[in-house]
Enzyme design. Structure first.
Site, PDB file in Angstrom:
ATOM      1  N   LYS A 215      56.546  40.208  24.526  1.00 29.24           N
ATOM      2  CA  LYS A 215      57.140  41.346  25.341  1.00 29.24           C
ATOM      3  C   LYS A 215      56.280  41.290  26.768  1.00 29.24           C
ATOM      4  O   LYS A 215      55.309  41.578  26.807  1.00 29.24           O
ATOM      5  CB  LYS A 215      56.941  42.763  25.038  1.00 29.24           C
ATOM      6  CG  LYS A 215      57.753  43.774  25.637  1.00 29.24           C
ATOM      7  CD  LYS A 215      57.597  45.390  24.893  1.00 29.24           C
ATOM      8  CE  LYS A 215      58.700  46.071  25.789  1.00 29.24           C
ATOM      9  NZ  LYS A 215      58.434  45.971  27.324  1.00 29.24           N
ATOM     10  N   ARG A 220      62.787  43.459  34.702  1.00 29.82           N
ATOM     11  CA  ARG A 220      63.900  43.036  33.800  1.00 29.82           C
ATOM     12  C   ARG A 220      64.993  42.474  34.610  1.00 29.82           C
ATOM     13  O   ARG A 220      65.412  43.142  35.799  1.00 29.82           O
ATOM     14  CB  ARG A 220      64.645  44.092  33.123  1.00 29.82           C
ATOM     15  CG  ARG A 220      65.746  43.857  32.227  1.00 29.82           C
ATOM     16  CD  ARG A 220      65.231  43.161  30.993  1.00 29.82           C
ATOM     17  NE  ARG A 220      66.566  42.678  30.213  1.00 29.82           N
ATOM     18  CZ  ARG A 220      67.070  43.448  29.151  1.00 29.82           C
ATOM     19  NH1 ARG A 220      66.452  44.587  28.719  1.00 29.82           N
ATOM     20  NH2 ARG A 220      67.885  43.110  28.312  1.00 29.82           N
ATOM     21  N   ARG A 235      67.483  45.992  36.190  1.00 28.98           N
ATOM     22  CA  ARG A 235      67.940  46.644  34.983  1.00 28.98           C
ATOM     23  C   ARG A 235      68.818  47.834  35.162  1.00 28.98           C
ATOM     24  O   ARG A 235      69.997  47.848  34.432  1.00 28.98           O
ATOM     25  CB  ARG A 235      66.709  47.148  33.867  1.00 28.98           C
ATOM     26  CG  ARG A 235      67.168  48.071  33.010  1.00 28.98           C
ATOM     27  CD  ARG A 235      66.056  48.423  32.105  1.00 28.98           C
ATOM     28  NE  ARG A 235      66.179  49.602  31.106  1.00 28.98           N
ATOM     29  CZ  ARG A 235      65.510  50.188  30.416  1.00 28.98           C
ATOM     30  NH1 ARG A 235      64.218  49.452  30.161  1.00 28.98           N
ATOM     31  NH2 ARG A 235      65.736  51.167  29.725  1.00 28.98           N
ATOM     32  N   PHE A 298      65.044  34.898  28.002  1.00 28.67           N
ATOM     33  CA  PHE A 298      64.951  35.166  26.519  1.00 28.67           C
ATOM     34  C   PHE A 298      66.472  35.249  26.005  1.00 28.67           C
ATOM     35  O   PHE A 298      66.553  34.987  24.847  1.00 28.67           O
ATOM     36  CB  PHE A 298      64.283  36.284  26.242  1.00 28.67           C
ATOM     37  CG  PHE A 298      64.618  37.734  27.017  1.00 28.67           C
ATOM     38  CD1 PHE A 298      65.816  38.285  26.564  1.00 28.67           C
ATOM     39  CD2 PHE A 298      63.860  38.298  27.883  1.00 28.67           C
ATOM     40  CE1 PHE A 298      66.066  39.620  27.307  1.00 28.67           C
ATOM     41  CE2 PHE A 298      64.172  39.377  28.266  1.00 28.67           C
ATOM     42  CZ  PHE A 298      65.414  40.003  27.995  1.00 28.67           C
ATOM     43  N   LYS A 376      60.993  46.945  19.710  1.00 31.94           N
ATOM     44  CA  LYS A 376      59.642  46.528  20.572  1.00 31.94           C
ATOM     45  C   LYS A 376      58.466  47.044  19.699  1.00 31.94           C
ATOM     46  O   LYS A 376      58.537  48.236  19.175  1.00 31.94           O
ATOM     47  CB  LYS A 376      59.850  46.877  21.817  1.00 31.94           C
ATOM     48  CG  LYS A 376      60.136  48.153  22.046  1.00 31.94           C
ATOM     49  CD  LYS A 376      60.324  48.518  23.700  1.00 31.94           C
ATOM     50  CE  LYS A 376      60.688  50.174  24.139  1.00 31.94           C
ATOM     51  NZ  LYS A 376      61.030  50.102  25.227  1.00 31.94           N
TER      52      LYS A 376
END
Length: 511
Positions: A215, A220, A235, A298, A376
């Protein structure tokens, strides 16, 4: 639709604890919006029900709301009038615009009743705490429009805008929702992860085997490429393309012709350690000053004409590995059991990263809700701090002291240094208890806040410490939440500002 009716719905939702009851209240308001409103009215009203405004920026903040006119005795405002006023505020620019905006704000609030003023203040400051999250509103849209929730979520994933999806569902039903499709260049609502306190609980949620992604504590990003055209979105779906030239260049150099990638943008210090999120996000947010950040991806949502949203994660990731070089990929480890996960977690934290995201190997890329497919896990810090004051709650917490002002002990002065506020983690039982206890410690009070003798110690969990010029110690806690009160401890035993700064220094060093 009258704005006062929407404000009443906001109050009712805030005062309601049950999910189904909240959805019914929201759905009823959406039906009334659709009954006599245009697409623009539905879009604005849906935004208000979600605690947002339709305009990205209005130029109105706390400073503009300090001195407001008395509330109107009779409700006359409509949703359309409020939206039109906010639109005017957002378009004002140049000399004299601030004064004109202040006059407009005064006129809008003078026409608003007390309940309408409360909702307007919450909308304009981003602090309308009414418990109507995007997931609830999506369910309410489906109920109001008489469509399947899966159709709404799918459209939301593809459109990235719940307001537009609400307007489509309420005016066109399933047919209108079906028109939303993945379009390279138009951002999608990102898939999100829920949290777990341990890797064992995270793995129990996703199932084993699973993937463990490091992480990263970065920004983002979602990157779209169509030929030589590259666009980078945040994001919240803001366009960051001009501010992240390194990301643009890295994606433009890839061999594929069309791509939609999901990842994080990171910065590193001279030793190669990751920079703190606050510094990275600050760089990305500064207009006119490109940030030198590196992308790490990712997930892959589209590749050369093929949409991969519905493909199992293992297939998307195989395509990602073939399309993007290893140095631009987030470190991923396949884990078979808890022991594997704990080793991966320790390695990530030792490397200065934020923790892990445990991911199901079979899940599709889902709409921006926090499902069990991604979980997470981060190390948890705790401190024993002293309550300095508390603010009276709103909505369902009206009548209780809620938002706590937290302080660390300062051995040099014998006083306390404020580190921030939190209302997270407070159960109804704790709210009742602390309201009575803090009022007994009160030394000063008004309609907004109660200042107390610094005697009550509370154990606070938090994700990290960040630099903050807002508070006298120069630091603040990230994502602070209450664990429990420590009546077994005196204020003299609370943690010190030195302890807090040591955590901050360790984070900056990547420790």
């Amino acid at each position: 639709m009258r704005f006062v009716d929407l404000a009443a719905t906001s109050t009712a939702v805030a005062d309601t604890s049950g999910r189904r009851a909240k959805i019914e209240l929201l759905a009823d308001a959406l039906r009334r919006l659709a009954a006599g409103g245009s697409d623009e009215t539905i879009t604005a009203g849906a935004a208000y029900l979600a605690g947002e405004v339709r305009q990205r920026q209005t130029g109105v903040g706390w400073a503009s709301l300090r001195e407001l006119p008395p509330p109107a005795p009779v409700a006359t405002l409509t949703v359309e009038q409020v939206d039109a006023a906010l639109q005017r505020f957002s378009e004002l620019a140049g000399p004299g615009s601030q004064a004109e905006r202040r006059r407009g704000v005064s006129a809008l609030f003078a026409a608003a009743t007390a309940d309408e003023q409360r909702v307007l203040v919450g909308l304009l400051t981003g602090e309308l705490r009414q418990g109507a999250q995007a997931g609830l509103l999506a369910d309410a849209v489906a109920k109001a429009a008489g469509v399947e929730i899966g159709e709404v979520r799918r459209a939301l994933l593809l459109a990235g805008d719940l307001r537009a999806v609400a307007a489509a569902a309420l005016t066109g039903g399933p047919g209108a929702l079906a028109t939303f499709h993945l379009s390279v260049g138009r951002p999608l609502a990102p898939m999100l992860a829920q949290s777990a306190p341990s890797v064992a609980e995270a793995l129990a949620a996703t199932g084993a085997p699973a993937a463990a992604d490091v992480k990263l504590d970065g920004v983002r990003i979602q990157v779209h490429r169509d030929g030589s055209d590259v666009a980078v979105f945040s994001r919240s779906l803001d366009d960051l393309t001009a501010r992240l030239p390194g990301v643009v260049a890295a994606v433009r150099a890839l061999p594929a012709h069309t791509l939609v990638l999901d990842g994080e943008a990171m910065g590193h210090d001279e030793a190669g350690r990751p920079l703190p999120f606050q510094e990275i996000s600050g760089r990305a947010a500064r207009r006119g000053e490109p940030a030198q950040l590196t992308p790490f991806f990712f997930d892959l949502l589209h590749l050369d004409g093929a949409d991969l949203l519905d493909a199992p994660a293992r297939d998307r990731w195989a395509a990602l590995t073939g399309a993007v070089p290893g140095e631009l990929l987030v470190t991923r480890t396949e884990i078979a059991d808890v022991a594997d996960a704990e080793r991966a977690f320790a390695a990530a934290v030792d490397a200065g990263q934020e923790g892990l995201v445990i991911k199901s190997l079979d899940a599709p890329y889902d709409v921006g809700r926090r499902g069990a497919a991604w979980v997470k896990v981060k190390p948890r810090h705790t401190l024993d701090l002293v309550v300095l004051a508390a603010e009276w709650g709103h909505g369902r917490r009206r009548g209780w002291l809620s938002n706590l002002h937290l302080g660390a002990r300062d051995p040099e002065t014998g006083g306390f240094v404020m580190l921030g506020k939190t209302f997270k983690g407070l159960t109804d039982e704790l709210l009742r208890w602390q309201t009575e206890r803090l009022q007994a410690l009160a030394v000063e009070r008004n309609d907004w806040v109660v200042k107390v003798r610094p005697e009550l110690v509370v154990e606070i969990a938090f994700d990290g410490v960040q630099t903050s010029p807002r508070y006298p110690g120069g630091v603040a806690l990230r994502f602070a939440r209450v664990l429990r009160y420590r009546e077994d401890k005196s204020a003299a035993e609370a943690d010190t500002i030195g302890d807090v700064r040591a955590i901050h220094a360790g984070r900056l060093a990547g420790g």
